[in-house]
Design a protein around this motif. Sequence first.
Motif, PDB file in Angstrom:
ATOM      1  N   PHE A 408       0.828  -1.207   0.000  1.00 26.21           N
ATOM      2  CA  PHE A 408       0.000   0.000   0.000  1.00 26.21           C
ATOM      3  C   PHE A 408       0.861   1.256   0.000  1.00 26.21           C
ATOM      4  CE2 PHE A 408      -3.404  -2.878   1.358  1.00 26.21           C
ATOM      5  CZ  PHE A 408      -4.473  -2.383   0.619  1.00 26.21           C
ATOM      6  N   SER A 409       2.005   1.224   0.708  1.00 26.54           N
ATOM      7  CA  SER A 409       2.924   2.366   0.660  1.00 26.54           C
ATOM      8  C   SER A 409       3.437   2.574  -0.760  1.00 26.54           C
ATOM      9  CB  SER A 409       4.097   2.134   1.622  1.00 26.54           C
ATOM     10  OG  SER A 409       3.672   2.149   2.961  1.00 26.54           O
ATOM     11  N   GLN A 410       3.722   1.484  -1.432  1.00 23.98           N
ATOM     12  CA  GLN A 410       4.189   1.565  -2.820  1.00 23.98           C
ATOM     13  C   GLN A 410       3.120   2.153  -3.729  1.00 23.98           C
ATOM     14  OE1 GLN A 410       5.738  -2.176  -4.119  1.00 23.98           O
ATOM     15  NE2 GLN A 410       6.349  -1.440  -6.137  1.00 23.98           N
ATOM     16  N   LEU A 411       1.857   1.913  -3.387  1.00 24.92           N
ATOM     17  CA  LEU A 411       0.737   2.433  -4.183  1.00 24.92           C
ATOM     18  C   LEU A 411       0.353   3.853  -3.788  1.00 24.92           C
ATOM     19  CD1 LEU A 411      -1.522  -0.768  -4.243  1.00 24.92           C
ATOM     20  CD2 LEU A 411      -0.002   0.089  -6.049  1.00 24.92           C
ATOM     21  N   GLY A 412       1.022   4.392  -2.756  1.00 25.67           N
ATOM     22  CA  GLY A 412       0.791   5.787  -2.384  1.00 25.67           C
ATOM     23  C   GLY A 412       0.075   6.003  -1.076  1.00 25.67           C
ATOM     24  N   ASP A 413      -0.380   4.936  -0.426  1.00 22.22           N
ATOM     25  CA  ASP A 413      -1.078   5.062   0.851  1.00 22.22           C
ATOM     26  C   ASP A 413      -0.091   4.778   1.983  1.00 22.22           C
ATOM     27  OD1 ASP A 413      -3.503   5.577  -0.449  1.00 22.22           O
ATOM     28  OD2 ASP A 413      -3.932   3.436  -0.647  1.00 22.22           O
ATOM     29  N   SER A 414       0.646   5.803   2.371  1.00 17.68           N
ATOM     30  CA  SER A 414       1.689   5.646   3.377  1.00 17.68           C
ATOM     31  C   SER A 414       1.089   5.688   4.778  1.00 17.68           C
ATOM     32  CB  SER A 414       2.733   6.754   3.229  1.00 17.68           C
ATOM     33  OG  SER A 414       3.762   6.597   4.165  1.00 17.68           O
ATOM     34  N   VAL A 415       1.380   4.664   5.578  1.00 20.65           N
ATOM     35  CA  VAL A 415       0.852   4.567   6.939  1.00 20.65           C
ATOM     36  C   VAL A 415       2.021   4.523   7.914  1.00 20.65           C
ATOM     37  CG1 VAL A 415      -0.476   3.181   8.561  1.00 20.65           C
ATOM     38  CG2 VAL A 415      -1.218   3.370   6.192  1.00 20.65           C
ATOM     39  N   GLY A 416       1.938   5.329   8.967  1.00 26.27           N
ATOM     40  CA  GLY A 416       3.005   5.357   9.961  1.00 26.27           C
ATOM     41  C   GLY A 416       2.443   5.447  11.361  1.00 26.27           C
ATOM     42  N   SER A 417       3.349   5.504  12.336  1.00 31.17           N
ATOM     43  CA  SER A 417       2.975   5.633  13.741  1.00 31.17           C
ATOM     44  C   SER A 417       3.604   6.894  14.310  1.00 31.17           C
ATOM     45  CB  SER A 417       3.458   4.404  14.526  1.00 31.17           C
ATOM     46  OG  SER A 417       3.333   4.618  15.910  1.00 31.17           O
ATOM     47  N   THR A 418       2.834   7.590  15.136  1.00 33.12           N
ATOM     48  CA  THR A 418       3.333   8.826  15.736  1.00 33.12           C
ATOM     49  C   THR A 418       4.173   8.575  16.978  1.00 33.12           C
ATOM     50  OG1 THR A 418       1.289   9.063  17.006  1.00 33.12           O
ATOM     51  CG2 THR A 418       1.393  10.180  14.866  1.00 33.12           C
ATOM     52  N   ALA A 419       4.344   7.318  17.368  1.00 35.82           N
ATOM     53  CA  ALA A 419       5.131   6.983  18.561  1.00 35.82           C
ATOM     54  C   ALA A 419       5.772   5.619  18.389  1.00 35.82           C
ATOM     55  CB  ALA A 419       4.262   7.002  19.814  1.00 35.82           C
ATOM     56  N   ILE A 420       6.787   5.346  19.219  1.00 34.95           N
ATOM     57  CA  ILE A 420       7.462   4.062  19.242  1.00 34.95           C
ATOM     58  C   ILE A 420       6.916   3.271  20.418  1.00 34.95           C
ATOM     59  CG2 ILE A 420       9.727   2.942  19.229  1.00 34.95           C
ATOM     60  CD1 ILE A 420      10.939   5.748  18.834  1.00 34.95           C
ATOM     61  N   GLY A 421       6.774   1.963  20.260  1.00 30.36           N
ATOM     62  CA  GLY A 421       6.395   1.137  21.394  1.00 30.36           C
ATOM     63  C   GLY A 421       5.223   0.230  21.118  1.00 30.36           C
ATOM     64  N   PRO A 422       3.994   0.765  21.029  1.00 30.17           N
ATOM     65  CA  PRO A 422       2.845  -0.115  20.853  1.00 30.17           C
ATOM     66  C   PRO A 422       2.834  -0.769  19.481  1.00 30.17           C
ATOM     67  CG  PRO A 422       2.183   2.023  21.704  1.00 30.17           C
ATOM     68  CD  PRO A 422       3.607   2.146  21.261  1.00 30.17           C
ATOM     69  N   SER A 423       2.150  -1.893  19.400  1.00 31.77           N
ATOM     70  CA  SER A 423       1.895  -2.542  18.112  1.00 31.77           C
ATOM     71  C   SER A 423       0.584  -3.294  18.253  1.00 31.77           C
ATOM     72  CB  SER A 423       3.053  -3.469  17.731  1.00 31.77           C
ATOM     73  OG  SER A 423       3.217  -4.499  18.684  1.00 31.77           O
ATOM     74  N   GLY A 424       0.278  -4.191  17.325  1.00 35.25           N
ATOM     75  CA  GLY A 424      -0.995  -4.889  17.373  1.00 35.25           C
ATOM     76  C   GLY A 424      -2.149  -3.908  17.326  1.00 35.25           C
ATOM     77  N   TRP A 425      -3.231  -4.258  17.987  1.00 28.34           N
ATOM     78  CA  TRP A 425      -4.396  -3.369  17.998  1.00 28.34           C
ATOM     79  C   TRP A 425      -4.120  -2.075  18.753  1.00 28.34           C
ATOM     80  CZ3 TRP A 425      -9.149  -7.063  19.163  1.00 28.34           C
ATOM     81  CH2 TRP A 425      -9.220  -8.005  18.155  1.00 28.34           C
ATOM     82  N   ALA A 426      -3.154  -2.087  19.647  1.00 29.47           N
ATOM     83  CA  ALA A 426      -2.845  -0.886  20.426  1.00 29.47           C
ATOM     84  C   ALA A 426      -2.262   0.230  19.566  1.00 29.47           C
ATOM     85  CB  ALA A 426      -1.870  -1.230  21.552  1.00 29.47           C
ATOM     86  N   LEU A 427      -1.844  -0.098  18.339  1.00 33.25           N
ATOM     87  CA  LEU A 427      -1.240   0.918  17.479  1.00 33.25           C
ATOM     88  C   LEU A 427      -2.289   1.750  16.739  1.00 33.25           C
ATOM     89  CD1 LEU A 427       1.662   1.783  16.731  1.00 33.25           C
ATOM     90  CD2 LEU A 427       1.476   0.378  14.690  1.00 33.25           C
ATOM     91  N   PHE A 428      -3.536   1.283  16.697  1.00 30.68           N
ATOM     92  CA  PHE A 428      -4.569   1.998  15.938  1.00 30.68           C
ATOM     93  C   PHE A 428      -4.700   3.469  16.347  1.00 30.68           C
ATOM     94  CE2 PHE A 428      -6.276  -2.249  14.767  1.00 30.68           C
ATOM     95  CZ  PHE A 428      -6.418  -2.038  13.400  1.00 30.68           C
TER      96      PHE A 428
END
Length: 501
Positions: A408-428
């Motif tokens: 999706f990033s390659q297709l132009g929909d870049s997704v990132g996180s504003t913080a380091i640490g959480p992952s899984g559902w906690a990253l939403f």
Amino acid sequence: MTENKNRAVAAAILPLVGGAGNITSIAHCMTRLRLGLRDRTLVQDEQLKALPAVMGVVEDATYQIVLGPGTVARVTPEFEALVEAERTATTSPTSPTSADELATQGAAIKAERKAKNATPFKLFLRKIANIFVPLIPALIGCGIIAGFNGLMVNLGLLPAVTPALAAIATGFMALIAVFVGLNTAKEFGGTPILGGAVAAIIVFPGVANINAFGQPLSPGQGGVLGALGAAVLAVYVEKWCRRWIPQSLDVLLTPTLTVLISGLVTVFGLMFVAGEISTAIGDFAGWLLSTGGAAAGFVLGGLFLPLVMLGLHQALIPIHATLIEQQGFTVLLPILAMAGAGQVGAAAAVYLRLPRNGSIRRTIRSALPAGLLGVGEPLIYGVSLPLGRPFITACIGGAFGGGVVGLFSQLGDSVGSTAIGPSGWALFPLLSGNEGAATMITVYAAGLVAGYIAGFLATYFFGFSKQLLTDFNVDTDTDTPAAAPMAPDAPDAPEKEPATL
């Protein structure tokens, strides 16, 4: 009631690690209680692992007991209080010799283990991690506030409040270089406030009036990398001063020369160099995901757990921080978080493939909710890693999840996180990017689903040899929440930092 529960957990752990006399240091990160021990042989590992509150143990420079996020922050103060109370009750002026002998023995054992397991490169990476890990709670809190504020601005709600929320969310990031400088000087053996003072030059607005390498500087140029370099330099200058300056003049000359020399080098060198490196990191990350996003995501998602095992994942922490400082989010974390999705899928497959092993199935049932929320240690140490093959197939699941997010990033929909640490559902709540919230949530969720499915299928069909099934698909005591025994082909346990899966 909760306080009593946390005290009970601490009271259960203390005798199993040798009591207060065996403890030399107490600290905690986001998920682990980290203990320095005098004598490692006094620890009762199996009894400790069997405690319901303990998700696993990891042995590194410190003895690390995995309790999970939130819990560890509440148990640690209770543990410290119990240790202090026991020491006060048992301190006797008539037995210093035996205590000294025990301390010497424990120090020798600890030194031997550190010499065997540590390399200069890994020790350096550990220092880097120790600089940035304490900043994670502020990054998470400010990141969630920033996302909430952005939603309110888009909906046109409470226009009188949103500027205040913006200030709260961005104030820390505006001064993150100062905090990096403080932690760097502390970690490298210097005076923290001097490291912070030198790093503060980077974010001072007045640097815009200074020309370096033929062009004016910009406030914040060089970011966290510049702050890191400036503070390390300050430490070495300070140590040099303390060696050569007479003690009578030390209080005046050492801080002055430290700030002056390090500051001049920072302004007329480090800010420019670090700025170029930071820009190159951002450009490379963007280029990598825009041109080869699917392949890059596949490789990164699949190799993250092996990187953790080698201790090399710590090198990514300043890269994440640089991307967050530059762009407001790190595009790498959602891809690396897919390793946790692979773990969840693999654990589900193990649950179905070992219907007679009540112990492992009980571990999976208790650990799966934490795995979905991004806390990967229980599934890693209690399920996939001890079994061996499922750890590899979990990595395959992470690779496919990372590949989807990268595509999706390659297709132009870049997704990132504003913080380091959480992952899984906690990253939403921390997702950010170049598209709307619905698109970012959809892309990240698609990656998680791909990781779950790929991890499940790879483990179900390829995660067990005939011998492994024969050894582990046996009746066990379902009332004992013990981890699975270590399979002969299992790799060594990875060193897991607070950045959870």
